[in-house]
Design a protein around this motif. Structure first.
Motif: not given
Length: 755
Positions: A606-615
């Motif tokens: 799931h980690i590559a998708y975490l950028y979206s949480y940070g804008g």
């Protein structure tokens, strides 16, 4: 050589895969080399029987019994695991031959010492539901197909007075020592029945079989515990029991073999066989198997000009339906987790092979899109297992036994996700009772410490850091069920537990790290190692770079802990920018490395998708496209970058190729990634369709410029399942350069436990 199996379509305009038979794009050899651990044989979607060749029975890269690097075959057995990191099964091996009959398999180096045969991949053909190979040492063509509970063999022999078969009940993954008892019996002149108990990964499991030959035996014999028994003896028991049946054959003569399986009894195996393969029409069974796969694979239709991507996609989709596997008889009987025989209600089914630590992440979310008709049966099976098993809620159940493999209790997010997405036909009250007991009562693998201290101490429990993170996510999942059931007091207690991951957060290093019972940090600490202690690992098949991100329910919590959105993005960038070197223990599962991100193992998925949480959704788009293009392929060795793990590696590809992913499945939300295909249509069942379109000038355009959801402009980085529950349409407008403004605002970020 793969064009022999999957023809390349040469079309001047866009290639339409929406029509016809998508199984023609499946290359079942993907993952059979390298460390994929897949098998190439014949099975049906979620079938109990997986009839496939075995090239070896021991070693990590032979967990499925087959590895593409081998050049000889031991025989054809009826049960196989797809992509696991631990080996088991390989039940009821059948091997034809000519010449002097041998009762030991021989070695890969010297196959002529036993009943093995050399083969060439040039003489090997496989498509969903069918497998064929020429056994070169005997000049015998082997063909295999299957029904749900039975295997069908077809062998074309040369002229020989010494044609024969061996049925080897000592053959097992991990070696013959894993078989604790076996029995075998000749019935008439063309039938063999029997069973065995195996103490392998799934300890003490039972399997029974009924086997019919299309031609009466010329003669038959039994070899039990190394001794050939008197010809008059028609049955035997022991730890190593084998049957030899002999024939005279003419050139081109066909002998067929039908084998039914059951975990209940020989009678159950015979009933399965006679019900599912009542005659000797191999072509009919083969055609039906292929049609089953055509129907299931047609749930997804893609449009692309890239045949390689079509092969990878449809093979991945194929792999997502190899487990869980059916585990009941045609009369509804099954062997439960309590080792007792139960009977299902009409129309219900029992299942096995739930690799939950892996599959809760993407496989089960995919099922909520594409397998909703099957999903209630799978979920009710998990609930039943939790009630029947002395071990409680299922962890990694295999053929009626609990393997206890991996950490956490991840039936929780699977059930929570289904409830949050409105999947009907599931008794969520029953499910909650067992899950709440695990979360709040059971002293299971450190949970006592977890509730008392708020974390698991590394000096008291192995893999303590990972367990702390995973228990926090499982508590979050159970909390979602509690809230939906109106149990708000219990919801608040569970929500408190869901935040316990913070108790292992070390602000000075910016990592989750192991902690001692007295509250001190365990050291010395290095985020590239699997742990501090020499006694055991502190992380499960991972190091701190990967495991730190394991609280999937609370990316916004990580943002706060790191000191803001930019620090969060910088930390993610640092993960991918690290060298691929690890320190200390070398873990075979930590593969597919991009920096310290390990796509070959599930904690990273799931980690590559975490950028979206940070804008920074555009960075998610960059990372995901890279992983889709570089961590999957259409050859045996580079097909998947790690163990396939019962469909999880492939499910990541399938759902990510659609353009989104469930970072937190229990929330019933999806985070946008980047769509791979120009158009994809998903049949959700009951007349509902999800259509995903990507409007772009070039296939290389990977950046989202804008999105419309169900015909309306959409400016968030995520969307809820409810938006597509009745079908829907997502249109991505793509470009060659990132639109850094798209979904970058705080209010556009996906929801998180921390508000």
């Amino acid at each position: 050589m793969f064009d022999r199996f999957i023809p390349v379509l040469l079309l001047s305009s866009i290639t339409l895969f929406a029509a016809g038979d998508p199984s023609r794009h499946v290359n079942v050899f993907i993952g059979t080399g390298g460390h994929g651990h897949t098998y190439p044989g014949a099975t049906l979607p979620h079938g109990m029987v997986q009839l496939s060749p075995d090239t070896f029975d021991s070693g990590w890269d032979w967990c499925s019994g087959y590895h593409y690097s081998d050049s000889s075959i031991m025989g054809f057995s009826h049960t196989h695991l797809s992509g696991t990191g631990v080996g088991d099964l390989l039940d009821v091996l059948v091997m034809p031959g000519t010449g002097p009959a041998k009762t030991e398999p021989g070695t890969r180096e010297n196959p002529e010492q036993g009943y093995r045969s050399r083969f060439s991949h040039q003489d090997e053909t496989a498509v969903p539901g069918y497998y064929s190979v020429l056994l070169k040492d005997y000049n015998i063509k082997a063909e295999l197909t299957a029904t749900e509970r039975a295997g069908f063999h077809k062998y074309t022999f040369p002229a020989s007075d010494s044609s024969h078969f061996i049925v080897d009940l000592a053959h097992a993954n991990g070696g013959p020592q894993r078989v604790t008892e076996a029995e075998l019996k000749f019935v008439g002149d063309s039938t063999v029945t029997g069973g065995r108990r195996v103490n392998g990964w799934a300890k003490g499991r039972y399997i029974y079989f009924a086997m019919k030959f299309s031609k009466p035996f010329g003669r038959s014999e039994i070899v039990a515990d190394g001794k050939t028994l008197d010809a008059a003896l028609r049955e035997a028991k022991g730890r190593s029991v084998k049957a030899l049946v002999h024939f005279k054959t003419t050139a081109g003569e066909v002998i067929q073999v039908k084998v039914g399986l059951s975990a209940v009894s020989v009678e159950g195996a015979m009933k399965n066989l006679e019900t599912e393969i009542p005659d000797w029409d191999f072509a009919k069974v083969e055609a039906k198997a292929k049609e089953s796969w055509r129907k299931e694979l047609s749930r997804a239709a893609i449009e692309t000009k890239d045949e390689k991507r079509a092969q990878v996609f449809y093979t991945a989709l194929y792999h997502t339906m190899l487990a869980p596997t059916l585990f009941d008889d045609v009369d509804g009987q099954y062997r439960g987790m309590d080792n007792a025989v139960h009977t299902m209600k009409a129309g219900e089914h029992n299942y096995s092979t739930f690799s939950l630590w892996d599959t809760y992440r993407a496989l089960h979310p995919l099922y909520t899109l594409m397998q909703q008709d099957r999903l209630p049966g799978l979920l009710n099976c998990l609930i039943r297992m939790g009630e029947e098993s002395p071990a409680g809620v299922p962890i990694w159940p295999l053929q009626g036994r609990e393997t206890f493999c991996m950490t956490g209790y991840h039936s929780a997010p699977v059930i929570a996700e289904a409830m949050m997405k409105g999947i009907q036909g599931v008794d969520y009250e029953r499910a909650y009772a067992k899950l709440y007991q695990r979360a709040m009562v059971d002293d299971y693998r450190g949970l006592g410490y977890y509730r008392k201290l708020g974390y698991i101490p590394s000096d008291k429990e192995e893999e303590s850091a990972t367990k702390t993170l995973e228990y926090s996510y499982d508590a979050w999942s159970v909390a979602q069920i509690a809230r939906e059931l109106g149990k708000m007091g219990e919801y608040e207690k569970l929500l408190g537990q869901a935040g316990n991951y913070r108790n292992l957060w070390d602000k000075s290093t910016g990592f989750v790290r192991p902690r001692l019972e007295n509250g001190e940090w365990a050291g010395p600490f290095d985020p590239k190692t699997t742990g501090v202690s020499k006694k055991w690992r502190d992380y499960t098949e991972a190091n701190s770079w990967q495991a730190t991100w394991g609280a999937q329910q609370d990316p916004k919590g990580y943002i706060n802990l790191l000191g803001g959105r930019q620090a969060f993005i910088d930390k993610l960038d640092a993960l991918f920018a690290q060298s691929t070197e690890t320190v200390g223990e070398k873990v075979a599962d930590m593969t597919g490395l991009v920096g310290q991100y390990a796509h070959g193992n599930e904690p990273s998925h799931h980690i590559a998708y975490l950028y979206s949480y940070g804008g920074a959704p555009y960075k998610t788009q960059e990372r995901v496209r890279y992983l889709l293009d570089h961590l999957y392929g259409n050859t045996p060795d580079d097909g998947v970058s790690g163990n396939e793990d019962c469909g999880q590696m492939s499910a990541w590809y399938v759902i990510s190729a659609l353009g989104f992913y469930a970072v937190d499945p229990a929330s019933a939300n999806y985070v946008f990634g980047t769509p791979l295909f120009d158009r994809a249509t998903i049949d959700m069942g009951a007349g509902r369709k999800l259509v995903v379109e990507a409007v772009r000038k070039s296939a290389d355009d990977k950046y989202i410029q804008s999105v419309t959801l169900n015909g309306k402009p959409y400016e968030k980085a995520w969307f809820p399942h409810s938006a597509i529950a009745d079908g829907g349409k997502i249109v991505f407008r793509m470009g060659a350069e990132p639109n850094k403004q798209f979904a970058s605002a705080v209010e556009a970020a996906p929801p998180s436990m921390t508000k």
